[in-house]
Design a protein around this motif. Structure first.
Motif, PDB file in Angstrom:
ATOM      1  N   ARG A  38     -70.137 -97.475  65.477  1.00  0.00           N
ATOM      2  CA  ARG A  38     -70.251 -97.134  64.049  1.00  0.00           C
ATOM      3  C   ARG A  38     -70.366 -95.626  63.808  1.00  0.00           C
ATOM      4  N   GLY A  39     -70.219 -94.834  64.852  1.00  0.00           N
ATOM      5  CA  GLY A  39     -70.170 -93.391  64.665  1.00  0.00           C
ATOM      6  C   GLY A  39     -71.500 -92.670  64.662  1.00  0.00           C
ATOM      7  N   PHE A  40     -72.543 -93.282  65.229  1.00  0.00           N
ATOM      8  CA  PHE A  40     -73.853 -92.622  65.284  1.00  0.00           C
ATOM      9  C   PHE A  40     -73.759 -91.238  65.924  1.00  0.00           C
ATOM     10  N   LEU A  41     -73.084 -91.146  67.065  1.00  0.00           N
ATOM     11  CA  LEU A  41     -72.991 -89.860  67.765  1.00  0.00           C
ATOM     12  C   LEU A  41     -72.175 -88.843  66.968  1.00  0.00           C
ATOM     13  N   ASP A  42     -71.183 -89.305  66.221  1.00  0.00           N
ATOM     14  CA  ASP A  42     -70.398 -88.397  65.377  1.00  0.00           C
ATOM     15  C   ASP A  42     -71.267 -87.766  64.303  1.00  0.00           C
ATOM     16  N   VAL A  43     -72.194 -88.547  63.743  1.00  0.00           N
ATOM     17  CA  VAL A  43     -73.101 -88.005  62.729  1.00  0.00           C
ATOM     18  C   VAL A  43     -73.961 -86.905  63.340  1.00  0.00           C
ATOM     19  N   ALA A  81     -69.609-101.059  53.394  1.00  0.00           N
ATOM     20  CA  ALA A  81     -68.185-101.373  53.217  1.00  0.00           C
ATOM     21  C   ALA A  81     -67.349-100.861  54.387  1.00  0.00           C
ATOM     22  N   LYS A  82     -67.738 -99.731  54.948  1.00  0.00           N
ATOM     23  CA  LYS A  82     -66.999 -99.151  56.073  1.00  0.00           C
ATOM     24  C   LYS A  82     -67.655 -99.459  57.417  1.00  0.00           C
ATOM     25  N   ASN A  83     -68.848-100.091  57.370  1.00  0.00           N
ATOM     26  CA  ASN A  83     -69.599-100.396  58.592  1.00  0.00           C
ATOM     27  C   ASN A  83     -69.751 -99.134  59.442  1.00  0.00           C
ATOM     28  N   LYS A  84     -70.192 -98.043  58.779  1.00  0.00           N
ATOM     29  CA  LYS A  84     -70.243 -96.727  59.415  1.00  0.00           C
ATOM     30  C   LYS A  84     -71.599 -96.070  59.190  1.00  0.00           C
ATOM     31  N   VAL A  85     -72.154 -95.509  60.263  1.00  0.00           N
ATOM     32  CA  VAL A  85     -73.387 -94.729  60.163  1.00  0.00           C
ATOM     33  C   VAL A  85     -73.069 -93.431  59.438  1.00  0.00           C
ATOM     34  N   VAL A  86     -73.857 -93.116  58.400  1.00  0.00           N
ATOM     35  CA  VAL A  86     -73.619 -91.901  57.625  1.00  0.00           C
ATOM     36  C   VAL A  86     -74.796 -90.929  57.662  1.00  0.00           C
ATOM     37  N   ALA A  87     -75.958 -91.384  58.148  1.00  0.00           N
ATOM     38  CA  ALA A  87     -77.124 -90.509  58.251  1.00  0.00           C
ATOM     39  C   ALA A  87     -78.054 -91.065  59.321  1.00  0.00           C
ATOM     40  N   ALA A  88     -78.847 -90.176  59.918  1.00  0.00           N
ATOM     41  CA  ALA A  88     -79.736 -90.605  60.999  1.00  0.00           C
ATOM     42  C   ALA A  88     -80.914 -89.648  61.123  1.00  0.00           C
TER      43      ALA A  88
END
Length: 175
Positions: A38-43, A81-88
């Motif tokens: 879900r892009g955790f590392l990208d965030v 909706a995108k099943n994507k991590v956007v903040a952490a």
């Protein structure tokens, strides 16, 4: 075969107030074992160099943190909706001898995807981490930040107290 995801820690530590304040379509929750995809590392790349983790490396670290889920609390905001991590962000609970074996929360790695900034997700992550610190018994929650970020953290209820010092071993040093 259905893969059941594992949460890093118990969801009851997620602030209901912060959860209710998120825009429709976003959810605050503990980091999950599937957040690699879900892009955790990208965030986190908005903060610093992250490296090219393999899924195996990701799971090794996640499983270590899970085994120490009384100390490591990483949370994420996911755009459903995108099943994507956007903040952490994370709070690490340190066990002390002072304050009668007191606990101190250390906030680390606050990150918001560049395309999601301006939605107050950073403030919401901080509020949720303070809630975790309070509800795990921390007598204080602290963080380090750059000078340019001081106004942001003051808005989050933090005040300037000390000075940060750092020492880094040489890259050639081995344990």
């Amino acid at each position: 075969m259905n893969h059941v995801e594992t949460a890093l820690f118990r969801a009851s530590l997620i602030s209901p107030k912060v959860q209710a304040s998120l825009p429709k379509g976003y959810v605050l929750r503990p980091l999950q074992s599937g957040d690699y995809e879900r892009g955790f590392l990208d965030v986190l790349k908005v903060l610093t160099e992250v490296g090219d983790h393999t899924k195996a490396q990701w799971l090794e670290r996640f499983n270590y943190l899970k085994q120490h889920s009384h100390e490591y609390f990483t949370i994420v905001i996911v755009e459903e909706a995108k099943n994507k991590v956007v903040a952490a962000g994370s709070v690490i609970v340190e066990r002390k001898f002072v304050h009668l074996n007191g606990l101190v929360g250390h906030i680390e790695d606050i990150a918001v995807d560049a395309n999601q900034q301006g939605k107050k997700f950073g403030i919401k992550i901080i509020e949720a981490l303070k809630y975790i610190g309070e509800n795990t018994g921390c007598y204080k929650v602290i963080l380090d930040c750059s000078e340019k970020n001081i106004p942001f953290y003051e808005k989050c209820g933090f005040s300037h107290k000390e000075y940060e010092m750092v020492w880094r071993p040489s890259p050639s040093a081995k344990l």
